[in-house]
Design an enzyme around this catalytic site. Structure first.
Site, mmCIF file in Angstrom:
data_model
loop_
_atom_site.group_PDB
_atom_site.id
_atom_site.type_symbol
_atom_site.label_atom_id
_atom_site.label_comp_id
_atom_site.label_asym_id
_atom_site.label_seq_id
_atom_site.Cartn_x
_atom_site.Cartn_y
_atom_site.Cartn_z
ATOM 1 N N TRP A 138 -28.131 -70.036 38.965
ATOM 2 C CA TRP A 138 -28.074 -70.223 40.415
ATOM 3 C C TRP A 138 -28.467 -71.649 40.793
ATOM 4 C CZ3 TRP A 138 -31.537 -71.532 44.283
ATOM 5 C CH2 TRP A 138 -31.126 -71.296 45.605
ATOM 6 N N GLY A 157 -24.369 -65.061 42.000
ATOM 7 C CA GLY A 157 -25.582 -64.248 41.938
ATOM 8 C C GLY A 157 -26.437 -64.311 43.188
ATOM 9 N N ASP A 158 -26.009 -65.077 44.199
ATOM 10 C CA ASP A 158 -26.799 -65.255 45.422
ATOM 11 C C ASP A 158 -26.732 -63.985 46.273
ATOM 12 O OD1 ASP A 158 -27.972 -67.702 47.240
ATOM 13 O OD2 ASP A 158 -26.969 -66.184 48.451
ATOM 14 N N LEU A 159 -27.885 -63.398 46.580
ATOM 15 C CA LEU A 159 -27.918 -62.119 47.297
ATOM 16 C C LEU A 159 -27.362 -62.229 48.707
ATOM 17 C CD1 LEU A 159 -31.356 -60.635 46.164
ATOM 18 C CD2 LEU A 159 -29.083 -60.106 45.296
ATOM 19 N N LEU A 161 -25.006 -64.290 49.742
ATOM 20 C CA LEU A 161 -23.548 -64.360 49.635
ATOM 21 C C LEU A 161 -22.959 -62.970 49.369
ATOM 22 C CD1 LEU A 161 -22.873 -67.641 47.587
ATOM 23 C CD2 LEU A 161 -22.689 -67.295 50.056
#
Length: 212
Positions: A138, A157-159, A161
């Site tokens: 990330w 992997g960005d929550l 997004l």
């Protein structure tokens, strides 16, 4: 405006061009853009300090990270040589945990050629940075996106997004990293602008829910 075939986001006009492309290929992006308005450039400097700052910020509040960074700046402990020479006591006095001191020293000792990374493709940038203890995928993706301006990189992997994609595309559940990566493939060559749009849309939706 690129390096070879790689597009680099340098100005607001680049972001606007990418946003127009995305709105053209995906009606839901056109809708999101109507809700968010123009997207931010979000370019940052590149180099050692940016990555040290990312390590400092891991798993703590923005306020706490800002406080530690201010103390490191005041102690002139934000350059690679200074970090290498600093004692654990000096770094702990600035607020760094033992684990983050190890990460900061590993970053300093890695002697990354940051100038060379400016011409490297995203995959190579991420591979180089993630060899350093404490720097994950990330962080590498965010560095490529905002410090180097890569137009076609996405932080799958960005929550935020993932959650934004769930809301915008009316998915039954939040897509996990692999599904998010597959979804984002359709948004090439402007995946970094798609990320900016999804982050902006996430903030619009969350403020509607009354979450600040």
């Amino acid at each position: 405006m690129g390096v070879g075939a790689m597009r680099i986001i340098e100005t607001d006009a680049c972001v606007a061009e990418g946003a127009a492309y995305l709105a053209d290929i995906e009606p839901r992006f056109a809708y999101a853009l109507s809700q968010t308005g123009p997207l931010p450039l979000r370019r940052r400097k590149d180099g050692f300090e940016q990555l040290l700052s990312a390590i400092v910020s891991q798993q703590i509040s923005v306020a706490a990270a800002n406080g530690i960074w201010k103390r490191l700046k005041a102690a002139k402990l934000t350059g690679p040589r200074k970090i290498m020479w600093a004692s654990e006591e000096e770094l702990r006095a600035c607020g760094l945990s033992r684990q983050k001191i190890r990460y900061a020293k590993a970053l300093a000792e890695a002697r990354i050629d940051f100038a060379a990374l400016r011409d490297a493709p995203s995959d190579e940038v991420i591979a180089t940075l993630t060899q350093v203890s404490g720097i994950g995928v990330w962080t590498g993706e965010i560095y490529a996106m905002f410090s180097l301006g890569h137009a076609d990189v996405f932080a799958s992997g960005d929550l935020a997004l993932q959650e934004s994609a769930r809301l915008l595309f009316e998915l039954p559940e939040r897509p996990k990293e692999r599904a998010m990566r597959e979804m984002a493939a359709a948004w090439s060559p402007w995946r970094a602008v798609a990320a900016r749009l999804l982050w902006a849309y996430y903030h619009v939706e969350k403020s509607r829910e009354g979450i600040r």
